[in-house]
Design a protein around this motif. Sequence first.
Motif, short mmCIF file in Angstrom:
data_model
loop_
_atom_site.label_atom_id
_atom_site.label_comp_id
_atom_site.label_asym_id
_atom_site.label_seq_id
_atom_site.Cartn_x
_atom_site.Cartn_y
_atom_site.Cartn_z
N PRO A 1 -1.36 4.66 4.14
CA PRO A 1 -0.57 3.69 3.37
C PRO A 1 0.48 3.05 4.28
CG PRO A 1 0.07 5.93 2.82
CD PRO A 1 -1.11 6.05 3.72
N THR B 1 -6.04 8.38 -5.68
CA THR B 1 -6.34 9.08 -4.42
C THR B 1 -5.15 9.07 -3.47
OG1 THR B 1 -7.25 7.00 -3.58
CG2 THR B 1 -8.81 8.62 -4.43
N LYS B 2 -4.20 8.20 -3.72
CA LYS B 2 -3.03 8.14 -2.84
C LYS B 2 -1.88 9.02 -3.34
CE LYS B 2 -5.02 5.62 0.03
NZ LYS B 2 -5.57 6.40 1.15
N LYS C 1 0.84 -1.21 0.00
CA LYS C 1 0.00 0.00 0.00
C LYS C 1 0.87 1.25 0.00
CE LYS C 1 -3.68 0.61 2.47
NZ LYS C 1 -4.54 0.69 3.69
N LEU D 1 -3.78 13.56 4.32
CA LEU D 1 -3.67 12.09 4.19
C LEU D 1 -4.10 11.40 5.49
CD1 LEU D 1 -0.57 10.24 2.78
CD2 LEU D 1 -1.38 9.66 5.05
N GLY E 1 1.76 5.39 -0.79
CA GLY E 1 1.31 6.77 -0.95
C GLY E 1 2.44 7.54 -1.62
#
Lengths: 323, 323
Positions: B234, B208-209, B174, B227, B176
Motif C-alpha cells: 500500500p 485483504t489489506k 492505497k 504484507l 493498508g
Amino acid sequence: MIKLVGLKDIAQAAGVSISTVSNVLNGRKNVGKETRDRILQLCEEMGYQPNIMGKSLKKGQTNTIVFNFSDFERSFYLKIIKGIHDYLTENHFDLIVCTTNSSENFMRGHFTQGAIVLDRKMTDAFLVSTASSQFPIVVMDRIIENENIKSVITENYSVMCELTQTLIDKGFRKFGYIGGYESSLDHQERYQAFIDTLTMNHIPFPRTKYYHGDFSEKSGYRVTNILILSNDLPEILVCANDNMAIGAIKALRENKIEVPKDISVTGFDDSSNAENFGLTTVTIPRYESGYIAAKELVEMIRGAGNQEDFKITAKINWRETVR
Amino acid sequence: MIKLVGLKDIAQAAGVSISTVSNVLNGRKNVGKETRDRILQLCEEMGYQPNIMGKSLKKGQTNTIVFNFSDFERSFYLKIIKGIHDYLTENHFDLIVCTTNSSENFMRGHFTQGAIVLDRKMTDAFLVSTASSQFPIVVMDRIIENENIKSVITENYSVMCELTQTLIDKGFRKFGYIGGYESSLDHQERYQAFIDTLTMNHIPFPRTKYYHGDFSEKSGYRVTNILILSNDLPEILVCANDNMAIGAIKALRENKIEVPKDISVTGFDDSSNAENFGLTTVTIPRYESGYIAAKELVEMIRGAGNQEDFKITAKINWRETVR
DNA sequence: TTGTACGCGTTATCAT
DNA sequence: ATGATAACGCGTACAA
C-alpha cells in the motif's frame, strides 16, 4: 447531607445493641444464629460499610504503608511500585502511593505504619525527625544513618567495575566518558568505578576525554558533537546513563559515524528505549528493588529487621552497540 | 510499645486541659499569649503530630481521594497520575494511589471522598454499588450510566476520521490497516472511523489489506512481513497503535523498504518511542485526562458537577513517517 | 481565658 | 446470648 450508615443504625434497625452487631461482624461465636442472620441481612440491605478510621483509631494500627515519589518522568517507577505492591499484597498490607506534599500528612498522621521514600525532595532532616520504632522508614538510593531508617541502594560501583573490566578484556584501550550531574551519587559511584578500573589496569584516561552531561538525552547529543569535532574519536564511549548514550548515538549517526563499527557505546539503566537502540547497558532490577524495600520495611514494622542496608545488584545487558 | 504523643500528653505536660491545647493548635484567639507559647514549645519538644484519624473521624471529611489502577506496564499512567495530582494539589485534596485490592478498602471505608478508577478489573457492579452522592466516582475509558459516576473517555473516532481524511487530502489512495484486539473499544472506534472516512470519500478498502494484530510490537512486525510478501505494497499503512507501527517499521527496514519514501506509516498513542522513530501518530493528552478527571470528581464532591461525560480530544502529531 | 462534656465509629471488657 | 460502658484522639459548644 445523607448520613452514612454505621453500626449504630444497624443496631437500631435490628433492635439489638451495637456490641452485638460488632460481634457478628467480627465473627465472634457468642451470638445467636437467628440474631446473626437478621443482622447480616440488614447490613446487606442498608449497605453498611465499616468505617476504617473508627476501626483504626481503636485498634491503633492500620496495616497501611506509604510510598513516596514525585518524579513523573521516569517510567521505571512503575516497576518499583509493582514490586512494593506485590510484597505487601502477599503480606496483607495496604499501599498508598503519594507525592511529597500528601506523603508528609500521611506519614505524620499515624495513618500509616511506615514509609518507603524515593523522592529526594523529602529532606534527611524530616525523615530523621519522623522515623521512630513506631514508624520505620526505608529510603531508596540514599543513605541515612539512623536506627529506624534503612537504605536500599543500587550497587553502581561493582557493576561499573565489571563493565569496564570486560571492555578492557575485549581489547578496548581508548575510552571516552560522559558523566551526569556531579552532585549525584549515581554519577559519582559510576565514574569512580570507571576510573578505578582503568587505573588498576594501568590504562591512562586523559581528562580531555571526560564530557559533562546532565543525564538528559540532549546533553549526550550536545557533548558528543563536541567530541566529534575533536577529531580524535575514542574506541568506546561509556555513558553514565541511557539517555545520554542515546543522545550520543544520534549525534554519531548524524555524522555518519557507525556504531559499533567506528565507535562502541554503553549506557546505564536499561531504559525502555535502550532496546530499540540495541544499547549495551546495565539493567537495574527495579521490580526487585521495590519488593525488597517493602520486605525490609515490613520486617522493621514487625520488629524483626536487622541493621544492615540492602544493596541491589545490577547486571550488564550486552547488546549491539559494543563491538 | 512506645505510646504516641497526643493532645492529652501535651496538656498534661503544660498543666492545662486538652481543649486549650486544641484551641492553640487550631489557631483560635481565646488563649493567653504565654499559655500559647508554652504549649507550642512543648509540641515542638515532644514531637506532637496530630492524628489524622481522630481528626477526620470528628470532622467527617478527609479531603482525600483515591486513584485506582493496576497495569504497571504502561508508562503513560504516570502522566495521568501527574495530571490528577496537580489538580488536587491546587485544590487542597490529598491523593492516594492504589491497586484494586487496597482501593476497595479505601473506597468503602469512608476514608476517601471519591475515586478515579482506571482499572478494568474493578467491575461495573462494584462501582455502581459503591457510588453515591457521598462518594462520587469518575471512571476513565469506560462508560457507566449512573447518577454518581462520570466517565472521562478518549475521543478515538473523530481524530481517526481527521487523520484519514488528511491522508486522503494528501493524495493517498492505497491504504493498508493493522488492527488490534477486535474486542477492544479502542480498536473498534479507530477502525470504524478509518473505514467510514474512506467510504465517505468513495475510496475502496479491500479486506485483504486489513491485518490482524494484538497491539504488540511483535504482531506489527509479523503481519508486516506477510504484507511485504504479498508484493502489493500500500502507499500508506495505518496502524491502530504505536507499538504495531514500530514493529511494522522494523520489518520494512529489514526488507530495505524505506519509510516514507516507499511507504508511509502512522500510529496511535504517541508512546515514548514514537519520537525516536519519527512516527506520525495521535497524541492522547494523558496529563490533561488525569487533570480533568480530578476536576470532574472534585466538582461532584462539592455537589457542583453537571451530568455530562467528558470526552478528551486527541491531536495528530505529524512527523517523518508520512510523505 | 480556661475547662467540662460530648460525640465521631469502632472494639473490647465486663456485666447481666 | 446480649448489652452497657469505656476507651482511641480530636474538635467544639457551652459553662465557669
